[in-house]
Each structure stands twice: as structure tokens, then as C-alpha cells.
Write an enzyme that holds these catalytic residues in place. Sequence first.
Site, PDB file in Angstrom:
ATOM      1  N   LYS A   3       7.089 -36.948   8.047  1.00 55.05           N
ATOM      2  CA  LYS A   3       6.100 -38.009   7.819  1.00 55.05           C
ATOM      3  C   LYS A   3       6.463 -38.806   6.563  1.00 55.05           C
ATOM      4  CE  LYS A   3       1.685 -37.564   8.869  1.00 55.05           C
ATOM      5  NZ  LYS A   3       1.437 -38.321  10.101  1.00 55.05           N
TER       6      LYS A   3
HETATM    7  N1  PMP Z   1       3.816 -39.065  15.729  1.00 53.52           N
HETATM    8  C1  PMP Z   1       3.570 -39.794  14.626  1.00 53.52           C
HETATM    9  C2  PMP Z   1       4.504 -40.896  14.262  1.00 53.52           C
HETATM   10  C3  PMP Z   1       2.440 -39.508  13.834  1.00 53.52           C
HETATM   11  O1  PMP Z   1       2.185 -40.236  12.744  1.00 53.52           O
HETATM   12  C4  PMP Z   1       1.566 -38.476  14.227  1.00 53.52           C
HETATM   13  C5  PMP Z   1       0.347 -38.187  13.400  1.00 53.52           C
HETATM   14  N2  PMP Z   1       0.633 -37.318  12.344  1.00 53.52           N
HETATM   15  C6  PMP Z   1       1.882 -37.724  15.363  1.00 53.52           C
HETATM   16  C7  PMP Z   1       3.019 -38.051  16.100  1.00 53.52           C
HETATM   17  C8  PMP Z   1       1.051 -36.538  15.736  1.00 53.52           C
HETATM   18  O2  PMP Z   1       1.335 -35.489  14.822  1.00 53.52           O
HETATM   19  P1  PMP Z   1       0.238 -34.435  14.409  1.00 53.52           P
HETATM   20  O3  PMP Z   1      -0.245 -33.815  15.665  1.00 53.52           O
HETATM   21  O4  PMP Z   1       0.952 -33.440  13.569  1.00 53.52           O
HETATM   22  O5  PMP Z   1      -0.837 -35.170  13.699  1.00 53.52           O
END
Ligand code: PMP
Length: 319
Positions: A163
Site C-alpha cells: 500500500k
Molecule cells: N486493492 C487495492 C488497490 C486497495 O487499495 C485495497 C484496499 N486496501 C484492496 C485491494 C483491498 O485490500 P484489503 O482487503 O486488504 O483492504
Amino acid sequence: MTEQSKHPAYIWWNGKYVAWDDATVHVTELGWSTVGAVFEGIRAYANPSSDQDVVIFRLQEHLARLKKSMALVRLRLDYSLPELTEIIVELLRMNEVREDTYIRPLAYTANVAGKRFSEVGGEAGLLINTSRMPSHLKTGVTQTAAVSSWRRISDEVMPPRIKNLSNYRNGQLASMEARAHGYDIGLLLNTGGTVAEAPGACVMFVADGKLITPHVTSSILESITRDALMVLAREVLGLEVIERAVDRTELYLADEVFTCGTAAEITPITEIDKYQIGDGRQGTISRDLEHAFHAVLRGQDPRYRHWSTPVHAAASVLA
Ligand code: PMP
């Protein structure tokens, strides 16, 4: 009590709980400090059966991902994961959080003024803030989508599995394009031409009663929700779950499509590029999964209590 809908009373910043108005930086810190910044998006949910407590969903997994993100962008993490757990639980207590809430740790390059581009990294500033974010599960929200003309960043360019704030420019362009063309969200293919994900969420679909999702080497974020839903689909719904490369036309022809993520939770997609998905409403498998997920998020399914960190309960998991 400070009204959380405006802002919380405190944020946690570099080792201290700081009153909202006092958490400021000098304007010259803007710039390179956030190009390499990484963050987490975590949610806490009110547990209606537990005397106004809130539970944080999969906090350990989110903190482990923060640690990995920081390692990859060469930022130093000066806190252990148990310390960060304690800091976050205490922050929610200080902000008197009793409702569905988003928790965002953000690690950025500290003392950036005067540093060269290549010197940015190493010493990290870390802030954690909270904001109100009601769940939309079981509210009937659905979205329309279009496959974006933008491709998802690939691992040879910048790492999609973490992230990093800079990655979000890619998803933002896809979102803006989709909105401009009258759709709710864009869906990004990767540079290999198969399905990657949505701008801030992963993608899953149902075909022949199986749950299918692009694998983790499809240029996706290693999503914690995606992982949780694969577990619940197998263990609670008894479904076959498949991770593999996915063609865009498989989405057009799927019985059900939905996005998933911390913010997206489960959001059904009823139309992609004007192809109606299923009968144009949320499908039964994604609805069953949504119901199972809802109970887990609110700490009401004892089988998955290890995914919940209680905030106000006296016997917290901090021990
Ligand atoms: N892809 C992206 C680019 C994201 O920003 C997110 C949100 N965090 C997700 C997928 C989903 O990830 P998570 O389930 O860990 O929130």
C-alpha cells in the site's frame, strides 16, 4: 465527546497521542515525504451483542502488511507489532470510538527538507488517525463498472502488492475515467491483459457455483478481505475457491461479480461495460457470503473470533 464525524479528539503521531489541532507539519515537508509513503486501511466494527464494544478486524494481518510495505520502500519501523496493537487500541479508547470506524496508519519519510531524491527513505514518521466509516453491508448498495483503458501498475514498475501512496495515482486515474463515462467504478487489467483489480478493492466472481479471483501475481494488492472471503467461502459456504488468471470476458459472462476490500467490504457489480451480470441484482452466493462476513466483522461468529481485537472489553488481546 468530540463528534467523530468531524474529526477525532486525538491522533497518534511519532510516539505521542496528539490533540487534532496540534498535529501539524511545516509546509516544506510537502513533496518527497509522501511519494514513498505507505499506509494501512483497517476497520473497526460495532459489535451490537457486546455492550457497545467495537472490534478491529484482522488487526495483526494489517500490521504485518504495514511492516512489509515499509520494508519494501526502505522505511524503518521503530515499533513492534504488539506495541502498535496497543497504540491503536488505546487511540480508539481515547477517541471513545463506539461506531464503525476506519483506522489509517501512515508511514512517511521524516525530516525530508533538504534531502536529495535518492536519500529519501530510512527514518520514518508514523501517524495513525481514525475516522467514522459506517458499514454498507446489507444496505443493498450495488455498482456499475467499466473495464478501464488504464492498466494496473506491474511489479517491474512499482510494487502493486503493497500500500504505497504513489500506487493510488494509477487507481485514481481509472476511477476518474469511469466516473467521467458514467460508471461507478473502473476495473483494471494488468499489463498481461488479464483482470487485476478495482482501484481500491479486489475482484471476485461466481461461475458454475465456484468462487474465482485473480491470483496474487496478477498485479493486485495482497488483500486481507480477499483472503478472509476465500476462507469463509470454503469453510462456511462449502464452495470451491479458485485463484487464477482471469479474462475480462469471464466477468461479462459471470453469474455474479463483486468487489471486496476494507472499504468496499462486499460490493456487488450488476453491470460491466453494459453487459448485465446475472439477473442484474446481487446474486445468492455473494449475498450468503455477505451475511457470513457481516457476522465475522462484528465479532459475532465465534469460529473467527481470532480475527477480532476488542477495544473496550477489559480482557483485551493485549496480554
Ligand atoms: N486493492 C487495492 C488497490 C486497495 O487499495 C485495497 C484496499 N486496501 C484492496 C485491494 C483491498 O485490500 P484489503 O482487503 O486488504 O483492504
